[in-house]
Design a protein around this motif. Structure first.
Motif, PDB file in Angstrom:
ATOM      1  N   SER A   4      22.452  -5.175  53.581  1.00 60.31           N
ATOM      2  CA  SER A   4      23.185  -4.352  52.614  1.00 60.31           C
ATOM      3  C   SER A   4      23.067  -4.836  51.163  1.00 60.31           C
ATOM      4  CB  SER A   4      24.655  -4.263  53.021  1.00 60.31           C
ATOM      5  OG  SER A   4      25.255  -5.537  52.960  1.00 60.31           O
ATOM      6  N   SER A   5      22.292  -5.868  50.908  1.00 59.48           N
ATOM      7  CA  SER A   5      22.163  -6.358  49.536  1.00 59.48           C
ATOM      8  C   SER A   5      21.352  -5.385  48.687  1.00 59.48           C
ATOM      9  CB  SER A   5      21.485  -7.727  49.513  1.00 59.48           C
ATOM     10  OG  SER A   5      21.280  -8.131  48.176  1.00 59.48           O
ATOM     11  N   ILE A   6      21.801  -5.176  47.464  1.00 58.49           N
ATOM     12  CA  ILE A   6      21.046  -4.337  46.532  1.00 58.49           C
ATOM     13  C   ILE A   6      20.164  -5.189  45.614  1.00 58.49           C
ATOM     14  CG2 ILE A   6      22.690  -2.438  46.579  1.00 58.49           C
ATOM     15  CD1 ILE A   6      23.772  -3.493  43.881  1.00 58.49           C
ATOM     16  N   CYS A   7      20.242  -6.509  45.749  1.00 52.61           N
ATOM     17  CA  CYS A   7      19.500  -7.422  44.884  1.00 52.61           C
ATOM     18  C   CYS A   7      17.991  -7.337  45.117  1.00 52.61           C
ATOM     19  CB  CYS A   7      19.984  -8.856  45.100  1.00 52.61           C
ATOM     20  SG  CYS A   7      19.060 -10.074  44.134  1.00 52.61           S
ATOM     21  N   SER A   8      17.563  -7.549  46.345  1.00 54.37           N
ATOM     22  CA  SER A   8      16.151  -7.536  46.744  1.00 54.37           C
ATOM     23  C   SER A   8      15.286  -8.554  46.010  1.00 54.37           C
ATOM     24  CB  SER A   8      15.537  -6.138  46.582  1.00 54.37           C
ATOM     25  OG  SER A   8      16.163  -5.235  47.443  1.00 54.37           O
ATOM     26  N   GLY A   9      15.911  -9.623  45.496  1.00 55.12           N
ATOM     27  CA  GLY A   9      15.149 -10.665  44.817  1.00 55.12           C
ATOM     28  C   GLY A   9      14.373 -11.538  45.786  1.00 55.12           C
ATOM     29  N   LEU A  10      13.368 -12.227  45.280  1.00 62.57           N
ATOM     30  CA  LEU A  10      12.591 -13.172  46.056  1.00 62.57           C
ATOM     31  C   LEU A  10      13.421 -14.447  46.214  1.00 62.57           C
ATOM     32  CD1 LEU A  10       9.788 -13.261  47.328  1.00 62.57           C
ATOM     33  CD2 LEU A  10       8.942 -14.255  45.211  1.00 62.57           C
ATOM     34  N   MET A  11      13.436 -15.008  47.411  1.00 60.66           N
ATOM     35  CA  MET A  11      14.229 -16.212  47.680  1.00 60.66           C
ATOM     36  C   MET A  11      13.302 -17.383  47.991  1.00 60.66           C
ATOM     37  SD  MET A  11      17.471 -14.696  49.775  1.00 60.66           S
ATOM     38  CE  MET A  11      18.598 -16.001  49.256  1.00 60.66           C
ATOM     39  N   ARG A  12      13.387 -18.425  47.172  1.00 61.63           N
ATOM     40  CA  ARG A  12      12.519 -19.584  47.361  1.00 61.63           C
ATOM     41  C   ARG A  12      13.197 -20.616  48.253  1.00 61.63           C
ATOM     42  NH1 ARG A  12      12.781 -22.845  41.623  1.00 61.63           N
ATOM     43  NH2 ARG A  12      15.035 -23.061  41.627  1.00 61.63           N
ATOM     44  N   PRO A  13      12.411 -21.320  49.059  1.00 65.55           N
ATOM     45  CA  PRO A  13      12.975 -22.390  49.868  1.00 65.55           C
ATOM     46  C   PRO A  13      13.273 -23.588  48.976  1.00 65.55           C
ATOM     47  CG  PRO A  13      10.602 -22.320  50.141  1.00 65.55           C
ATOM     48  CD  PRO A  13      10.976 -21.162  49.259  1.00 65.55           C
ATOM     49  N   ILE A  14      14.487 -24.116  49.064  1.00 62.45           N
ATOM     50  CA  ILE A  14      14.835 -25.256  48.214  1.00 62.45           C
ATOM     51  C   ILE A  14      15.176 -26.506  49.009  1.00 62.45           C
ATOM     52  CG2 ILE A  14      15.588 -23.850  46.272  1.00 62.45           C
ATOM     53  CD1 ILE A  14      18.513 -24.499  47.142  1.00 62.45           C
ATOM     54  N   ARG A  15      15.483 -26.325  50.306  1.00 61.13           N
ATOM     55  CA  ARG A  15      15.896 -27.492  51.078  1.00 61.13           C
ATOM     56  C   ARG A  15      15.811 -27.143  52.559  1.00 61.13           C
ATOM     57  NH1 ARG A  15      21.000 -27.399  49.234  1.00 61.13           N
ATOM     58  NH2 ARG A  15      22.241 -26.905  51.035  1.00 61.13           N
ATOM     59  N   LEU A  16      15.693 -28.171  53.368  1.00 54.94           N
ATOM     60  CA  LEU A  16      15.683 -28.015  54.811  1.00 54.94           C
ATOM     61  C   LEU A  16      16.876 -28.772  55.369  1.00 54.94           C
ATOM     62  CD1 LEU A  16      13.924 -26.835  57.108  1.00 54.94           C
ATOM     63  CD2 LEU A  16      12.854 -29.086  57.278  1.00 54.94           C
ATOM     64  N   ASP A  17      17.692 -28.089  56.175  1.00 59.56           N
ATOM     65  CA  ASP A  17      18.842 -28.713  56.828  1.00 59.56           C
ATOM     66  C   ASP A  17      18.622 -28.694  58.330  1.00 59.56           C
ATOM     67  OD1 ASP A  17      20.180 -29.090  54.433  1.00 59.56           O
ATOM     68  OD2 ASP A  17      21.471 -27.345  54.670  1.00 59.56           O
ATOM     69  N   TYR A  18      19.317 -29.568  59.032  1.00 56.01           N
ATOM     70  CA  TYR A  18      19.243 -29.581  60.491  1.00 56.01           C
ATOM     71  C   TYR A  18      20.646 -29.512  61.071  1.00 56.01           C
ATOM     72  CZ  TYR A  18      18.131 -30.655  65.271  1.00 56.01           C
ATOM     73  OH  TYR A  18      18.014 -30.575  66.626  1.00 56.01           O
ATOM     74  N   SER A  19      20.830 -28.618  62.031  1.00 55.84           N
ATOM     75  CA  SER A  19      22.098 -28.465  62.730  1.00 55.84           C
ATOM     76  C   SER A  19      21.812 -28.615  64.218  1.00 55.84           C
ATOM     77  CB  SER A  19      22.682 -27.075  62.450  1.00 55.84           C
ATOM     78  OG  SER A  19      23.664 -26.747  63.413  1.00 55.84           O
ATOM     79  N   GLY A  20      22.651 -29.359  64.919  1.00 55.80           N
ATOM     80  CA  GLY A  20      22.481 -29.537  66.354  1.00 55.80           C
ATOM     81  C   GLY A  20      22.543 -28.229  67.116  1.00 55.80           C
ATOM     82  N   LYS A  21      23.290 -27.263  66.602  1.00 52.90           N
ATOM     83  CA  LYS A  21      23.422 -25.971  67.278  1.00 52.90           C
ATOM     84  C   LYS A  21      22.288 -25.003  66.933  1.00 52.90           C
ATOM     85  CE  LYS A  21      28.411 -25.958  67.817  1.00 52.90           C
ATOM     86  NZ  LYS A  21      29.635 -25.220  67.559  1.00 52.90           N
ATOM     87  N   LYS A  22      21.872 -24.973  65.666  1.00 53.33           N
ATOM     88  CA  LYS A  22      20.888 -23.974  65.223  1.00 53.33           C
ATOM     89  C   LYS A  22      19.507 -24.552  64.961  1.00 53.33           C
ATOM     90  CE  LYS A  22      24.151 -20.701  63.362  1.00 53.33           C
ATOM     91  NZ  LYS A  22      24.356 -19.673  62.379  1.00 53.33           N
ATOM     92  N   GLY A  23      19.354 -25.846  65.016  1.00 51.52           N
ATOM     93  CA  GLY A  23      18.062 -26.464  64.722  1.00 51.52           C
ATOM     94  C   GLY A  23      17.808 -26.490  63.225  1.00 51.52           C
ATOM     95  N   TYR A  24      16.531 -26.435  62.854  1.00 50.65           N
ATOM     96  CA  TYR A  24      16.189 -26.468  61.435  1.00 50.65           C
ATOM     97  C   TYR A  24      16.566 -25.155  60.760  1.00 50.65           C
ATOM     98  CZ  TYR A  24      13.636 -30.815  61.892  1.00 50.65           C
ATOM     99  OH  TYR A  24      13.308 -32.119  62.098  1.00 50.65           O
ATOM    100  N   GLN A  25      17.124 -25.279  59.560  1.00 54.42           N
ATOM    101  CA  GLN A  25      17.461 -24.122  58.737  1.00 54.42           C
ATOM    102  C   GLN A  25      16.895 -24.342  57.347  1.00 54.42           C
ATOM    103  OE1 GLN A  25      21.792 -24.304  59.252  1.00 54.42           O
ATOM    104  NE2 GLN A  25      21.629 -22.280  60.177  1.00 54.42           N
ATOM    105  N   ILE A  26      16.268 -23.303  56.817  1.00 46.64           N
ATOM    106  CA  ILE A  26      15.757 -23.341  55.454  1.00 46.64           C
ATOM    107  C   ILE A  26      16.845 -22.799  54.547  1.00 46.64           C
ATOM    108  CG2 ILE A  26      14.009 -22.475  53.859  1.00 46.64           C
ATOM    109  CD1 ILE A  26      12.258 -21.966  56.388  1.00 46.64           C
ATOM    110  N   VAL A  27      17.164 -23.528  53.503  1.00 47.98           N
ATOM    111  CA  VAL A  27      18.113 -23.046  52.502  1.00 47.98           C
ATOM    112  C   VAL A  27      17.282 -22.374  51.418  1.00 47.98           C
ATOM    113  CG1 VAL A  27      19.932 -23.633  50.867  1.00 47.98           C
ATOM    114  CG2 VAL A  27      19.731 -24.907  53.020  1.00 47.98           C
ATOM    115  N   HIS A  28      17.558 -21.098  51.202  1.00 43.04           N
ATOM    116  CA  HIS A  28      16.855 -20.310  50.189  1.00 43.04           C
ATOM    117  C   HIS A  28      17.772 -20.054  49.001  1.00 43.04           C
ATOM    118  CE1 HIS A  28      14.345 -19.040  53.701  1.00 43.04           C
ATOM    119  NE2 HIS A  28      13.397 -19.129  52.788  1.00 43.04           N
ATOM    120  N   GLU A  29      17.163 -19.967  47.823  1.00 42.97           N
ATOM    121  CA  GLU A  29      17.879 -19.597  46.601  1.00 42.97           C
ATOM    122  C   GLU A  29      17.216 -18.351  46.030  1.00 42.97           C
ATOM    123  OE1 GLU A  29      19.263 -21.631  42.443  1.00 42.97           O
ATOM    124  OE2 GLU A  29      17.328 -22.227  43.256  1.00 42.97           O
ATOM    125  N   CYS A  30      18.021 -17.332  45.773  1.00 42.61           N
ATOM    126  CA  CYS A  30      17.497 -16.096  45.204  1.00 42.61           C
ATOM    127  C   CYS A  30      17.106 -16.329  43.745  1.00 42.61           C
ATOM    128  CB  CYS A  30      18.532 -14.971  45.304  1.00 42.61           C
ATOM    129  SG  CYS A  30      17.912 -13.391  44.657  1.00 42.61           S
TER     130      CYS A  30
END
Length: 107
Positions: free
Chosen positions: A48-74
Protein backbone atom coordinates in the motif's frame (compact mmCIF):
# COMPACT_ATOMS: atom_id res chain seq x y z
CA UNK A 1 -4.48 -9.46 -4.32
CA UNK A 2 -3.43 -13.12 -4.41
CA UNK A 3 0.01 -14.56 -3.78
CA UNK A 4 0.13 -15.69 -7.41
CA UNK A 5 -0.41 -12.18 -8.79
CA UNK A 6 2.02 -10.59 -6.30
CA UNK A 7 4.83 -13.10 -6.80
CA UNK A 8 5.94 -12.19 -10.32
CA UNK A 9 9.22 -11.68 -12.16
CA UNK A 10 10.66 -8.16 -12.29
CA UNK A 11 13.65 -6.21 -13.55
CA UNK A 12 15.80 -4.78 -10.75
CA UNK A 13 15.78 -0.99 -10.90
CA UNK A 14 19.28 -0.86 -9.39
CA UNK A 15 21.36 -3.41 -11.33
CA UNK A 16 19.01 -4.24 -14.21
CA UNK A 17 18.97 -8.00 -13.57
CA UNK A 18 15.91 -10.02 -14.54
CA UNK A 19 14.64 -11.53 -11.28
CA UNK A 20 12.42 -14.59 -11.32
CA UNK A 21 9.69 -15.20 -8.71
CA UNK A 22 10.23 -17.57 -5.81
CA UNK A 23 8.66 -20.99 -6.15
CA UNK A 24 8.60 -21.97 -2.47
CA UNK A 25 5.46 -20.03 -1.52
CA UNK A 26 7.35 -16.97 -0.26
CA UNK A 27 7.30 -13.45 -1.65
CA UNK A 28 10.41 -12.01 -3.22
CA UNK A 29 11.26 -8.62 -1.73
CA UNK A 30 14.79 -7.95 -3.00
CA UNK A 31 17.08 -8.59 -5.93
CA UNK A 32 19.19 -11.70 -5.26
CA UNK A 33 22.10 -10.17 -7.18
CA UNK A 34 22.53 -6.69 -5.62
CA UNK A 35 20.13 -6.99 -2.62
CA UNK A 36 18.24 -3.77 -3.47
CA UNK A 37 14.49 -3.66 -2.90
CA UNK A 38 11.59 -1.35 -3.71
CA UNK A 39 9.43 0.52 -1.18
CA UNK A 40 6.04 -1.09 -1.86
CA UNK A 41 4.72 -1.78 1.66
CA UNK A 42 3.66 0.43 4.55
CA UNK A 43 3.34 -2.74 6.64
CA UNK A 44 4.89 -6.07 5.59
CA UNK A 45 3.02 -7.51 2.61
CA UNK A 46 0.31 -4.84 2.28
CA UNK A 47 1.62 -3.31 -1.00
CA UNK A 48 0.00 0.00 0.00
CA UNK A 49 2.97 2.39 -0.06
CA UNK A 50 2.72 5.28 -2.50
CA UNK A 51 6.46 6.02 -2.19
CA UNK A 52 7.84 3.38 -4.61
CA UNK A 53 11.40 4.51 -3.87
CA UNK A 54 14.45 2.31 -4.34
CA UNK A 55 15.61 0.73 -1.07
CA UNK A 56 19.31 0.11 -0.56
CA UNK A 57 20.67 -2.59 1.73
CA UNK A 58 22.43 -0.96 4.67
CA UNK A 59 22.92 -3.76 7.17
CA UNK A 60 22.47 -7.46 7.77
CA UNK A 61 20.83 -8.69 10.98
CA UNK A 62 20.35 -12.22 12.26
CA UNK A 63 17.35 -13.48 14.22
CA UNK A 64 17.06 -17.01 15.60
CA UNK A 65 13.44 -17.13 14.43
CA UNK A 66 13.72 -15.51 10.98
CA UNK A 67 17.36 -16.11 10.05
CA UNK A 68 19.22 -13.44 8.13
CA UNK A 69 17.36 -10.19 7.47
CA UNK A 70 18.50 -7.37 5.23
CA UNK A 71 17.79 -3.91 6.60
CA UNK A 72 16.86 -1.61 3.72
CA UNK A 73 16.68 2.18 3.69
CA UNK A 74 14.43 3.93 1.20
CA UNK A 75 16.44 6.41 -0.86
CA UNK A 76 13.32 8.54 -1.40
CA UNK A 77 11.67 8.80 2.04
CA UNK A 78 14.23 7.28 4.43
CA UNK A 79 12.02 4.49 5.81
CA UNK A 80 13.92 1.56 7.31
CA UNK A 81 12.54 -1.92 6.75
CA UNK A 82 13.74 -5.45 7.47
CA UNK A 83 13.34 -8.16 4.85
CA UNK A 84 14.05 -11.84 5.32
CA UNK A 85 16.79 -13.03 2.96
CA UNK A 86 15.22 -15.10 0.16
CA UNK A 87 16.40 -18.71 0.08
CA UNK A 88 17.84 -18.41 -3.42
CA UNK A 89 19.87 -15.31 -2.60
CA UNK A 90 23.62 -15.86 -2.63
CA UNK A 91 24.96 -18.30 -0.04
CA UNK A 92 24.69 -16.93 3.49
CA UNK A 93 28.47 -16.68 3.91
CA UNK A 94 28.62 -14.58 0.73
CA UNK A 95 25.89 -12.14 1.81
CA UNK A 96 28.26 -10.08 3.95
CA UNK A 97 30.68 -9.83 1.03
CA UNK A 98 27.89 -8.68 -1.29
CA UNK A 99 26.66 -6.18 1.33
CA UNK A 100 30.18 -4.73 1.59
CA UNK A 101 30.53 -4.49 -2.20
CA UNK A 102 27.09 -2.89 -2.50
CA UNK A 103 27.82 -0.40 0.29
CA UNK A 104 31.09 0.68 -1.32
CA UNK A 105 29.41 1.12 -4.70
CA UNK A 106 26.88 3.52 -3.11
CA UNK A 107 29.48 6.01 -1.93
Amino acid sequence: MSRLTENTAFQCENCGARVMPLTNGSFRNHCPFCLFSKHLDDHPGDRSSICSGLMRPIRLDYSGKKGYQIVHECLKCGKLQRNKVARDTVQEDNILSLMTTTAYSLN
